[in-house]
Design an enzyme around this catalytic site. Structure first.
Site, PDB file in Angstrom:
ATOM      1  N   THR A  61      18.794 -61.552   0.624  1.00 42.20           N
ATOM      2  CA  THR A  61      19.199 -62.190   1.875  1.00 42.20           C
ATOM      3  C   THR A  61      20.290 -63.233   1.667  1.00 42.20           C
ATOM      4  OG1 THR A  61      16.963 -61.807   2.725  1.00 42.20           O
ATOM      5  CG2 THR A  61      18.346 -63.310   3.974  1.00 42.20           C
ATOM      6  N   SER A 101      17.137 -55.643   0.702  1.00 41.80           N
ATOM      7  CA  SER A 101      15.873 -55.671   1.430  1.00 41.80           C
ATOM      8  C   SER A 101      15.838 -56.943   2.255  1.00 41.80           C
ATOM      9  CB  SER A 101      14.686 -55.651   0.469  1.00 41.80           C
ATOM     10  OG  SER A 101      13.491 -56.053   1.128  1.00 41.80           O
ATOM     11  N   GLY A 114      13.245 -58.286   3.194  1.00 45.03           N
ATOM     12  CA  GLY A 114      12.113 -59.055   2.703  1.00 45.03           C
ATOM     13  C   GLY A 114      12.443 -59.931   1.517  1.00 45.03           C
ATOM     14  N   CYS A 115      13.482 -59.575   0.769  1.00 42.55           N
ATOM     15  CA  CYS A 115      13.796 -60.233  -0.490  1.00 42.55           C
ATOM     16  C   CYS A 115      14.707 -61.435  -0.281  1.00 42.55           C
ATOM     17  CB  CYS A 115      14.463 -59.235  -1.425  1.00 42.55           C
ATOM     18  SG  CYS A 115      15.097 -59.973  -2.946  1.00 42.55           S
ATOM     19  N   PRO A 116      14.314 -62.619  -0.757  1.00 37.26           N
ATOM     20  CA  PRO A 116      15.173 -63.791  -0.560  1.00 37.26           C
ATOM     21  C   PRO A 116      16.489 -63.698  -1.327  1.00 37.26           C
ATOM     22  CG  PRO A 116      13.353 -64.312  -2.032  1.00 37.26           C
ATOM     23  CD  PRO A 116      13.060 -62.960  -1.461  1.00 37.26           C
TER      24      PRO A 116
END
Length: 322
Positions: free
Chosen positions: A63, A56, A58-60
């Site tokens: 990432t 995702s 959005g997910c750190p």
């Protein structure tokens, strides 16, 4: 930036983080479940086009793996599928049920949710359906879902297939490992996970017990980064990757929705802010794996802490230029 509507209703978007709170209201993150390695002679051997990454934007944690995948030039070796930023009761959705811009369909099983990938790997699995997921297409199972381990797999496991300049990139060099590990330890506890401990705290005491150490650690990082481009050894390491994914989300997400609002990064921490902007604007592995629309939509769609689902239009810009 405006929110984009999807077919996933707000009522379905409850990540259930309350299940991870201790009796005192503090947030407790459960450990990841799949912890295998990719190595010669092992169950999962290094091969071209055998492995696939589910993430995702959005997910750190996810990432982290995106950045290292690009830094190491693994895009042609390891495929990629992006889930929607709306973490709900059924976990992370694919485009089949949540066609948010930039979201992919499951390329293997036409799944609706990432949890179906988990259950394909282990039908009796009863844990969390988290990202990232490193998938073995050959064995149809999950290799690993712990981001800190996946980035180290990416750092070395596929070097034999890479161009020399990419194989030479080492984010966890032997002489620096002790310093990297030490810094990772307190940064994870008080910053990477600290923002979540503040955001999901269910009592005032638990919130303050998280948010105050968070800003104490940011003060410490400000001193470390003053006059420096990197955290450890004057070179890019996994410590920079691990901190970057939290700091890039701070002003656009954590400052507001997680109440981490003693200061912003851009106005309160000039050295951290400059370090952040140099990584973002000077290295495509950081900028091209960052999707602010997904980041803001993901955090502000969490019903428990933002019941209205309203996504703020600021800050403007998401990140300032150099």
């Amino acid at each position: 930036m405006t929110s984009t509507s999807t077919s996933t209703s707000r009522a379905d978007r409850d990540p259930g983080h309350k299940d991870f709170n201790n009796d005192d209201g503090s947030f407790n993150r459960p450990p990841s479940s799949f912890r295998s390695q990719i190595e010669k002679g092992g169950k999962h051997e290094p091969e071209k086009d055998r492995y696939h990454l589910f993430v995702s934007y959005g997910c750190p944690w996810a990432t982290r793996t995106l950045i290292v995948r690009k830094l190491k030039g693994l895009e042609d070796l390891i495929g990629l599928t992006v889930v929607a930023p709306h973490l709900g009761e059924n976990g992370w959705p694919f485009a089949k049920v949540d066609p948010f811009p930039g979201v992919d369909y499951d390329p293997f099983y036409d799944s609706s949710y990432l949890k179906e990938i988990y259950l394909k790997a282990e039908p009796r699995y009863a844990g969390r359906f988290t990202v990232p997921v490193l998938w073995d297409k050959k064995l149809e199972t999950i290799v690993n879902n712990e981001s800190s381990e996946i980035i180290r797999i990416f750092n070395t496991a596929f070097n034999e297939f890479l161009a020399p300049e990419k194989a030479a990139i080492d984010l966890y060099r032997e002489p620096l490992r002790k310093e990297i590990d030490e810094l990772n330890g307190w940064v994870y506890d008080t910053v990477n996970n600290g923002v979540y401990k503040a955001g999901f705290a269910s009592t005032q005491e638990a919130y303050e017990a998280a948010v105050i150490p968070l800003f104490q650690s940011l003060d410490r990082l400000e001193k470390i980064l003053t006059g420096k481009d990197y955290l450890v050894g004057g070179q890019l390491t996994e410590a920079d990757v691990r901190l970057f994914v939290t700091i890039i989300r701070f002003d656009v997400g954590y400052h507001g929705v997680f109440k981490c609002n003693l200061r912003t990064i851009r106005d309160g921490y000039p050295a951290i802010d400059l370090w952040l902007r140099k990584l973002y604007w000077n290295n495509a592995a950081f900028s091209e794996t960052c999707n602010f629309q997904h980041i803001k939509e993901g955090y502000y769609s969490l019903i428990r802490i933002n019941p209205t689902g309203v996504v703020p239009v600021g800050p403007v810009p998401d990140i300032r230029p150099l």
